[in-house]
Motif scaffolding. Structure first.
Motif, PDB file in Angstrom:
ATOM      1  N   GLY A  52      38.896  37.258  41.119  1.00 38.76           N
ATOM      2  CA  GLY A  52      39.782  36.470  41.958  1.00 38.76           C
ATOM      3  C   GLY A  52      39.084  35.563  42.945  1.00 38.76           C
ATOM      4  O   GLY A  52      39.731  34.846  43.695  1.00 38.76           O
ATOM      5  N   PHE A  53      37.761  35.579  42.961  1.00 40.18           N
ATOM      6  CA  PHE A  53      36.995  34.737  43.868  1.00 40.18           C
ATOM      7  C   PHE A  53      36.698  33.406  43.196  1.00 40.18           C
ATOM      8  O   PHE A  53      35.597  33.158  42.719  1.00 40.18           O
ATOM      9  CB  PHE A  53      35.702  35.441  44.282  1.00 40.18           C
ATOM     10  CG  PHE A  53      35.925  36.683  45.072  1.00 40.18           C
ATOM     11  CD1 PHE A  53      36.187  36.629  46.429  1.00 40.18           C
ATOM     12  CD2 PHE A  53      35.897  37.924  44.455  1.00 40.18           C
ATOM     13  CE1 PHE A  53      36.412  37.784  47.155  1.00 40.18           C
ATOM     14  CE2 PHE A  53      36.112  39.082  45.179  1.00 40.18           C
ATOM     15  CZ  PHE A  53      36.372  39.012  46.536  1.00 40.18           C
ATOM     16  N   GLN A  63      36.830  43.828  56.822  1.00 36.28           N
ATOM     17  CA  GLN A  63      35.797  44.625  57.481  1.00 36.28           C
ATOM     18  C   GLN A  63      34.448  43.992  57.241  1.00 36.28           C
ATOM     19  O   GLN A  63      34.115  43.639  56.114  1.00 36.28           O
ATOM     20  CB  GLN A  63      35.796  46.048  56.935  1.00 36.28           C
ATOM     21  CG  GLN A  63      34.744  46.937  57.536  1.00 36.28           C
ATOM     22  CD  GLN A  63      34.761  48.330  56.911  1.00 36.28           C
ATOM     23  OE1 GLN A  63      35.714  48.712  56.266  1.00 36.28           O
ATOM     24  NE2 GLN A  63      33.696  49.073  57.103  1.00 36.28           N
ATOM     25  N   ASN A  64      33.675  43.835  58.306  1.00 34.49           N
ATOM     26  CA  ASN A  64      32.325  43.295  58.210  1.00 34.49           C
ATOM     27  C   ASN A  64      31.449  44.090  59.169  1.00 34.49           C
ATOM     28  O   ASN A  64      31.184  43.668  60.286  1.00 34.49           O
ATOM     29  CB  ASN A  64      32.313  41.805  58.549  1.00 34.49           C
ATOM     30  CG  ASN A  64      30.960  41.176  58.306  1.00 34.49           C
ATOM     31  OD1 ASN A  64      30.019  41.834  57.919  1.00 34.49           O
ATOM     32  ND2 ASN A  64      30.874  39.879  58.551  1.00 34.49           N
ATOM     33  N   PRO A  69      29.404  47.669  52.623  1.00 34.53           N
ATOM     34  CA  PRO A  69      29.889  46.467  51.928  1.00 34.53           C
ATOM     35  C   PRO A  69      30.956  45.717  52.729  1.00 34.53           C
ATOM     36  O   PRO A  69      31.648  46.297  53.569  1.00 34.53           O
ATOM     37  CB  PRO A  69      30.490  47.022  50.631  1.00 34.53           C
ATOM     38  CG  PRO A  69      29.795  48.316  50.420  1.00 34.53           C
ATOM     39  CD  PRO A  69      29.562  48.865  51.807  1.00 34.53           C
ATOM     40  N   LEU A  70      31.061  44.459  52.459  1.00 37.21           N
ATOM     41  CA  LEU A  70      32.051  43.589  53.075  1.00 37.21           C
ATOM     42  C   LEU A  70      33.392  43.838  52.399  1.00 37.21           C
ATOM     43  O   LEU A  70      33.467  43.870  51.168  1.00 37.21           O
ATOM     44  CB  LEU A  70      31.609  42.140  52.858  1.00 37.21           C
ATOM     45  CG  LEU A  70      32.307  41.018  53.565  1.00 37.21           C
ATOM     46  CD1 LEU A  70      32.104  41.122  55.064  1.00 37.21           C
ATOM     47  CD2 LEU A  70      31.770  39.692  53.073  1.00 37.21           C
ATOM     48  N   MET A  79      38.944  43.806  48.069  1.00 36.08           N
ATOM     49  CA  MET A  79      37.737  43.974  47.268  1.00 36.08           C
ATOM     50  C   MET A  79      36.557  44.234  48.201  1.00 36.08           C
ATOM     51  O   MET A  79      36.448  43.596  49.249  1.00 36.08           O
ATOM     52  CB  MET A  79      37.413  42.706  46.476  1.00 36.08           C
ATOM     53  CG  MET A  79      38.416  42.352  45.460  1.00 36.08           C
ATOM     54  SD  MET A  79      38.224  43.437  44.065  1.00 36.08           S
ATOM     55  CE  MET A  79      39.130  42.530  42.867  1.00 36.08           C
ATOM     56  N   ALA A  80      35.696  45.140  47.802  1.00 32.32           N
ATOM     57  CA  ALA A  80      34.456  45.393  48.530  1.00 32.32           C
ATOM     58  C   ALA A  80      33.318  44.720  47.775  1.00 32.32           C
ATOM     59  O   ALA A  80      33.184  44.894  46.565  1.00 32.32           O
ATOM     60  CB  ALA A  80      34.203  46.890  48.643  1.00 32.32           C
ATOM     61  N   LEU A  81      32.538  43.935  48.491  1.00 36.76           N
ATOM     62  CA  LEU A  81      31.388  43.251  47.901  1.00 36.76           C
ATOM     63  C   LEU A  81      30.157  43.537  48.743  1.00 36.76           C
ATOM     64  O   LEU A  81      30.242  43.545  49.979  1.00 36.76           O
ATOM     65  CB  LEU A  81      31.582  41.735  47.888  1.00 36.76           C
ATOM     66  CG  LEU A  81      32.620  41.121  46.973  1.00 36.76           C
ATOM     67  CD1 LEU A  81      32.641  39.608  47.163  1.00 36.76           C
ATOM     68  CD2 LEU A  81      32.332  41.452  45.532  1.00 36.76           C
ATOM     69  N   ASP A  82      29.014  43.723  48.073  1.00 36.16           N
ATOM     70  CA  ASP A  82      27.798  43.832  48.863  1.00 36.16           C
ATOM     71  C   ASP A  82      27.525  42.458  49.468  1.00 36.16           C
ATOM     72  O   ASP A  82      27.935  41.426  48.932  1.00 36.16           O
ATOM     73  CB  ASP A  82      26.623  44.331  48.011  1.00 36.16           C
ATOM     74  CG  ASP A  82      26.218  43.357  46.932  1.00 36.16           C
ATOM     75  OD1 ASP A  82      25.304  42.560  47.196  1.00 36.16           O
ATOM     76  OD2 ASP A  82      26.826  43.392  45.854  1.00 36.16           O
TER      77      ASP A  82
END
Length: 96
Positions: A52-53, A63-64, A69-70, A79-82
């Motif tokens: 979806g990005f 959250q950051n 993970p972000l 979604m959590a992404l490193d």
């Protein structure tokens, strides 16, 4: 880097990574510009698009926090992404 609560529109995704360590050059994995020949960057951008990005989508930072993970809200989900992967996404802040 966006902070918690900020929203942005995705402008694009970087397709290739550059190595600063020179390790790939020693093993013959990079082209003359320091880009991978084996397409990891392209695969990553395709996977981000599937998640979806993609350009035009709006994301919100949920959250950051350092060391984790972000967490991003995109479309109807989270979604959590490193952070290394998240840095490949080019965004334009949306001012409220």
């Amino acid at each position: 880097m966006l902070t918690c609560g900020e929203t942005a529109e995705i402008v694009g995704v970087r397709h290739a990574e550059r190595h600063q360590s020179g390790a790939c050059a020693r093993h013959g994995e990079c082209g003359s510009e320091g880009r991978h020949r084996h397409g990891r960057g392209e695969a990553r951008s395709a996977r981000l698009s599937e998640m979806g990005f993609s350009p035009g989508q709006v994301v919100e930072v949920v959250q950051n926090t350092p060391g984790v993970p972000l967490l991003l809200r995109v479309r109807d989900g989270k979604m959590a992404l490193d952070k290394r992967t998240a840095m490949q996404i080019i965004v334009r802040r949306i001012l409220k």
